[in-house]
Design a protein around this motif. Structure first.
Motif, PDB file in Angstrom:
ATOM      1  N   THR A 182       0.881  -1.318   0.107  1.00 31.97           N
ATOM      2  CA  THR A 182      -0.024  -0.081   0.038  1.00 31.97           C
ATOM      3  C   THR A 182       0.870   1.388   0.233  1.00 31.97           C
ATOM      4  O   THR A 182       1.930   1.227   0.541  1.00 31.97           O
ATOM      5  CB  THR A 182      -0.877   0.039   1.139  1.00 31.97           C
ATOM      6  OG1 THR A 182      -0.097   0.060   2.445  1.00 31.97           O
ATOM      7  CG2 THR A 182      -1.751  -1.150   1.301  1.00 31.97           C
ATOM      8  N   PRO A 183       0.311   2.487  -0.485  1.00 28.25           N
ATOM      9  CA  PRO A 183       1.062   3.682  -0.438  1.00 28.25           C
ATOM     10  C   PRO A 183       1.244   4.132   1.229  1.00 28.25           C
ATOM     11  O   PRO A 183       0.303   3.701   2.021  1.00 28.25           O
ATOM     12  CB  PRO A 183       0.199   4.599  -1.447  1.00 28.25           C
ATOM     13  CG  PRO A 183      -1.094   4.027  -1.288  1.00 28.25           C
ATOM     14  CD  PRO A 183      -0.818   2.372  -1.039  1.00 28.25           C
ATOM     15  N   VAL A 184       2.317   4.871   1.381  1.00 28.92           N
ATOM     16  CA  VAL A 184       2.522   5.172   2.633  1.00 28.92           C
ATOM     17  C   VAL A 184       1.708   6.363   3.038  1.00 28.92           C
ATOM     18  O   VAL A 184       1.388   7.262   2.216  1.00 28.92           O
ATOM     19  CB  VAL A 184       3.774   5.536   3.019  1.00 28.92           C
ATOM     20  CG1 VAL A 184       4.190   6.224   4.379  1.00 28.92           C
ATOM     21  CG2 VAL A 184       4.834   4.443   2.665  1.00 28.92           C
ATOM     22  N   HIS A 185       0.696   6.253   4.054  1.00 33.66           N
ATOM     23  CA  HIS A 185       0.021   7.416   4.412  1.00 33.66           C
ATOM     24  C   HIS A 185       0.952   8.640   4.783  1.00 33.66           C
ATOM     25  O   HIS A 185       1.859   8.493   5.440  1.00 33.66           O
ATOM     26  CB  HIS A 185      -0.730   6.930   5.881  1.00 33.66           C
ATOM     27  CG  HIS A 185      -2.009   7.742   6.127  1.00 33.66           C
ATOM     28  ND1 HIS A 185      -1.781   9.196   6.637  1.00 33.66           N
ATOM     29  CD2 HIS A 185      -3.286   7.584   5.992  1.00 33.66           C
ATOM     30  CE1 HIS A 185      -2.942   9.595   6.574  1.00 33.66           C
ATOM     31  NE2 HIS A 185      -3.891   8.894   6.244  1.00 33.66           N
ATOM     32  N   PRO A 186       0.490   9.651   4.304  1.00 33.24           N
ATOM     33  CA  PRO A 186       1.175  11.014   4.609  1.00 33.24           C
ATOM     34  C   PRO A 186       1.477  11.153   6.127  1.00 33.24           C
ATOM     35  O   PRO A 186       2.546  11.747   6.222  1.00 33.24           O
ATOM     36  CB  PRO A 186       0.275  12.125   4.086  1.00 33.24           C
ATOM     37  CG  PRO A 186      -0.703  11.488   2.971  1.00 33.24           C
ATOM     38  CD  PRO A 186      -0.849  10.059   3.432  1.00 33.24           C
ATOM     39  N   GLU A 187       0.541  11.030   6.959  1.00 30.42           N
ATOM     40  CA  GLU A 187       0.888  11.049   8.409  1.00 30.42           C
ATOM     41  C   GLU A 187       1.755  10.235   8.902  1.00 30.42           C
ATOM     42  O   GLU A 187       2.594  10.269   9.708  1.00 30.42           O
ATOM     43  CB  GLU A 187      -0.271  10.847   9.383  1.00 30.42           C
ATOM     44  CG  GLU A 187      -1.561  12.033   9.075  1.00 30.42           C
ATOM     45  CD  GLU A 187      -2.638  11.941  10.198  1.00 30.42           C
ATOM     46  OE1 GLU A 187      -2.249  11.482  11.275  1.00 30.42           O
ATOM     47  OE2 GLU A 187      -3.564  12.079   9.669  1.00 30.42           O
ATOM     48  N   VAL A 188       2.066   8.823   8.428  1.00 32.12           N
ATOM     49  CA  VAL A 188       3.207   7.960   8.708  1.00 32.12           C
ATOM     50  C   VAL A 188       4.532   8.424   8.005  1.00 32.12           C
ATOM     51  O   VAL A 188       5.445   8.394   8.560  1.00 32.12           O
ATOM     52  CB  VAL A 188       2.817   6.537   7.953  1.00 32.12           C
ATOM     53  CG1 VAL A 188       3.902   5.688   8.068  1.00 32.12           C
ATOM     54  CG2 VAL A 188       1.681   5.853   8.395  1.00 32.12           C
ATOM     55  N   ALA A 189       4.237   9.043   6.652  1.00 27.09           N
ATOM     56  CA  ALA A 189       5.588   9.562   6.272  1.00 27.09           C
ATOM     57  C   ALA A 189       6.291  10.824   6.996  1.00 27.09           C
ATOM     58  O   ALA A 189       7.559  10.825   7.223  1.00 27.09           O
ATOM     59  CB  ALA A 189       5.224  10.019   4.759  1.00 27.09           C
ATOM     60  N   LYS A 190       5.320  11.519   7.491  1.00 26.69           N
ATOM     61  CA  LYS A 190       5.568  12.568   8.427  1.00 26.69           C
ATOM     62  C   LYS A 190       6.454  12.120   9.684  1.00 26.69           C
ATOM     63  O   LYS A 190       7.388  12.738   9.817  1.00 26.69           O
ATOM     64  CB  LYS A 190       4.505  13.593   8.750  1.00 26.69           C
ATOM     65  CG  LYS A 190       4.676  14.708   9.590  1.00 26.69           C
ATOM     66  CD  LYS A 190       3.521  15.505  10.118  1.00 26.69           C
ATOM     67  CE  LYS A 190       2.579  15.898   8.794  1.00 26.69           C
ATOM     68  NZ  LYS A 190       1.249  16.680   9.204  1.00 26.69           N
ATOM     69  N   ALA A 249      -5.400  -9.201   7.347  1.00 28.15           N
ATOM     70  CA  ALA A 249      -6.425  -8.919   8.212  1.00 28.15           C
ATOM     71  C   ALA A 249      -6.425  -7.620   8.993  1.00 28.15           C
ATOM     72  O   ALA A 249      -7.211  -7.027   9.322  1.00 28.15           O
ATOM     73  CB  ALA A 249      -6.922  -9.920   9.237  1.00 28.15           C
ATOM     74  N   LEU A 250      -5.023  -7.187   9.171  1.00 29.43           N
ATOM     75  CA  LEU A 250      -4.717  -5.927   9.923  1.00 29.43           C
ATOM     76  C   LEU A 250      -5.450  -4.728   9.143  1.00 29.43           C
ATOM     77  O   LEU A 250      -5.233  -4.746   8.132  1.00 29.43           O
ATOM     78  CB  LEU A 250      -3.374  -5.778  10.137  1.00 29.43           C
ATOM     79  CG  LEU A 250      -2.958  -4.758  11.176  1.00 29.43           C
ATOM     80  CD1 LEU A 250      -3.617  -4.773  12.552  1.00 29.43           C
ATOM     81  CD2 LEU A 250      -1.455  -4.506  10.947  1.00 29.43           C
ATOM     82  N   GLY A 251      -6.205  -3.876   9.973  1.00 29.37           N
ATOM     83  CA  GLY A 251      -6.858  -3.073   9.453  1.00 29.37           C
ATOM     84  C   GLY A 251      -8.087  -3.343   8.460  1.00 29.37           C
ATOM     85  O   GLY A 251      -9.115  -2.451   8.536  1.00 29.37           O
ATOM     86  N   LYS A 292       1.068  -3.239   4.433  1.00 30.10           N
ATOM     87  CA  LYS A 292      -0.311  -3.780   4.256  1.00 30.10           C
ATOM     88  C   LYS A 292      -1.489  -2.724   4.666  1.00 30.10           C
ATOM     89  O   LYS A 292      -2.687  -2.594   4.056  1.00 30.10           O
ATOM     90  CB  LYS A 292      -0.673  -5.396   4.378  1.00 30.10           C
ATOM     91  CG  LYS A 292       0.130  -6.032   4.349  1.00 30.10           C
ATOM     92  CD  LYS A 292       0.271  -6.624   2.601  1.00 30.10           C
ATOM     93  CE  LYS A 292       0.964  -7.698   2.516  1.00 30.10           C
ATOM     94  NZ  LYS A 292       0.894  -8.190   1.098  1.00 30.10           N
ATOM     95  N   ILE A 293      -0.804  -1.826   5.629  1.00 28.80           N
ATOM     96  CA  ILE A 293      -1.777  -0.976   6.268  1.00 28.80           C
ATOM     97  C   ILE A 293      -1.086   0.746   5.973  1.00 28.80           C
ATOM     98  O   ILE A 293      -1.647   1.467   6.931  1.00 28.80           O
ATOM     99  CB  ILE A 293      -2.306  -1.128   7.585  1.00 28.80           C
ATOM    100  CG1 ILE A 293      -0.606  -1.110   8.538  1.00 28.80           C
ATOM    101  CG2 ILE A 293      -2.884  -2.551   7.779  1.00 28.80           C
ATOM    102  CD1 ILE A 293      -1.072  -1.219   9.981  1.00 28.80           C
ATOM    103  N   ASN A 294      -0.692   0.749   4.794  1.00 28.61           N
ATOM    104  CA  ASN A 294      -0.300   2.176   4.649  1.00 28.61           C
ATOM    105  C   ASN A 294       1.071   2.647   5.389  1.00 28.61           C
ATOM    106  O   ASN A 294       1.167   3.621   5.818  1.00 28.61           O
ATOM    107  CB  ASN A 294      -1.395   3.336   4.612  1.00 28.61           C
ATOM    108  CG  ASN A 294      -2.568   2.885   3.764  1.00 28.61           C
ATOM    109  OD1 ASN A 294      -3.490   2.700   4.360  1.00 28.61           O
ATOM    110  ND2 ASN A 294      -2.272   2.962   2.538  1.00 28.61           N
TER     111      ASN A 294
END
Length: 381
Positions: free
Chosen positions: A12-20, A180-182, A202-204
């Motif tokens: 999955t693409p990395v969530h912007p908040e995760v990247a921050k 299954a996570l998320g 698997k969960i950004n």
């Protein structure tokens, strides 16, 4: 046309908040969590904070969580570690024919080491029978490994029923919950399982970081040596950016399971409704269980065209889909999951997996159905 990514079951693409969060760690934190000076203590605080966050959202104690390099290592550590620690009690393991290769290949290696492995079948919807598990039990059975939800067809397994059965017999249970996570609510303290594997990508979250839940008191022989990290269960310097990013991804995913499922179901229904409208329900087959499924995984067979031909044409249209597990899709091998489900040959050789996630829209689903219609009609001519 803007590319459409429908392979979220692979990564999955990395969530912007995760990247921050990760960027901050990469730029500000560079100490080793095993060092005793201030930089090391700051790093240790990051790792412990990430562990506390994940444990809180997944319902386990922080000391029951081990950071790993991903789902594959988590599966390997659980199976090899549990088998080695329990070898004095028995050397029989039960798993299923539809597991991810991280489990199947590990079981094959255990067989080379003298363990006996029973591979249970699945029905035509990809679901394993609890009665088959019970029938396979032996006096020397020490471990059962079954995935929570299948990564190719999305079928959710009766994990709780299998876990209760195993617990009555004093048998250890490992669950691969990477997919299954998320997507499903997970409260580890309420589940009759001893080990559960996870992966951040698997969960950004970032690639290269995962985790393994090990119930307090469950035996586990370490596989990696060279340090006392993770309470001596998994040696190696911790990834500060990885652990912090994983924790943020878990916070976002586990805290919004209902919303994620509702959105995935909406996208699924839009795609299927549009396929019905454009090509008709008689020109495709939906694979998987109609009741127990992850809505974000849509495995569809188009008997008119081979999988590789359709995937190539979709890719030329800017649509990324898959033929099954990401670990084998590069070679376009026939899915071992669909084979285990004993589906008709024309269904086996024409299956495509669309998997949705962050960023996908209903308009994209309609466009995908339109492109499928165009491709099928072009190939028919």
């Amino acid at each position: 046309m803007k590319p459409i990514y429908l392979d979220h079951a692979a990564s999955t693409p990395v969530h912007p908040e995760v990247a921050k969060v990760m960027y901050h760690m990469l730029m500000e934190q560079y100490g080793n969590a095993s060092s005793v000076h201030a930089f090391g203590r700051a790093a240790k605080k990051v790792v412990n904070g990430a562990r506390d966050t994940i444990a809180g959202f997944l319902g386990c104690a922080p000391d029951e969580w081990i950071f790993t390099s991903g789902g594959t290592e988590s599966d390997n550590l659980a199976l090899f570690g549990a088998a080695a620690a329990s070898a004095h009690k028995g050397r029989h393991i039960i798993t299923t024919a539809i597991e991810h290769h991280a489990v199947l290949h590990t079981c094959a290696e255990l067989e080379k080491q003298g363990y006996s492995v029973t591979y249970l079948p699945a029905d035509a919807t990809g679901r394993v029978s609890v009665s088959d598990v019970e029938t396979a039990l032996r006096e020397d059975t020490v471990l059962i490994s079954v995935m929570y939800a299948n990564n190719e067809v999305g079928t959710v397994q009766p994990v709780e029923d299998i876990g209760r059965l195993a617990r009555e017999r004093g048998i250890l249970v490992h669950v691969d919950a990477v997919q299954a996570l998320g997507a499903l609510p997970i409260a580890l303290r309420d589940l009759p399982v001893d080990y559960m594997s996870f992966a951040a990508h698997k969960i950004n979250g970032p690639q290269g970081i995962g985790g393994l839940y090990v119930r307090r008191g469950a035996p586990l022989a370490s596989r990696q040596h060279g340090g006392l990290q993770e309470r001596g269960r998994r040696a190696g310097t911790e990834s500060l950016a990885g652990t912090a990013g994983f924790a943020k991804a878990v916070e976002l995913a586990a805290g919004g399971v209902a919303e994620r499922r509702a959105k995935a179901l909406e996208l699924r229904n839009t795609l299927l409704a549009e396929l019905n409208l454009r090509i008709g329900g008689d020109r495709y087959v939906l694979n998987g269980n109609p009741e127990h499924f992850l809505p974000g995984i849509i495995n569809v067979s188009f008997p008119e065209v081979r999988t590789d031909v359709l995937l190539m044409n979709l890719d030329m249209e800017g649509i990324a889909a898959a033929s099954g597990s990401a670990c084998t899709s590069g070679s376009l091998e026939l899915s071992h999951v669909l084979q285990a489900m004993q589906l008709p040959e024309e269904v086996l050789y024409s299956a495509v997996r669309f998997s949705t996630g962050l960023g996908n829209t209903n308009e994209e689903m309609r466009l995908v159905a339109q492109k499928v219609e165009t491709i099928l009609n072009r190939l028919r001519k």
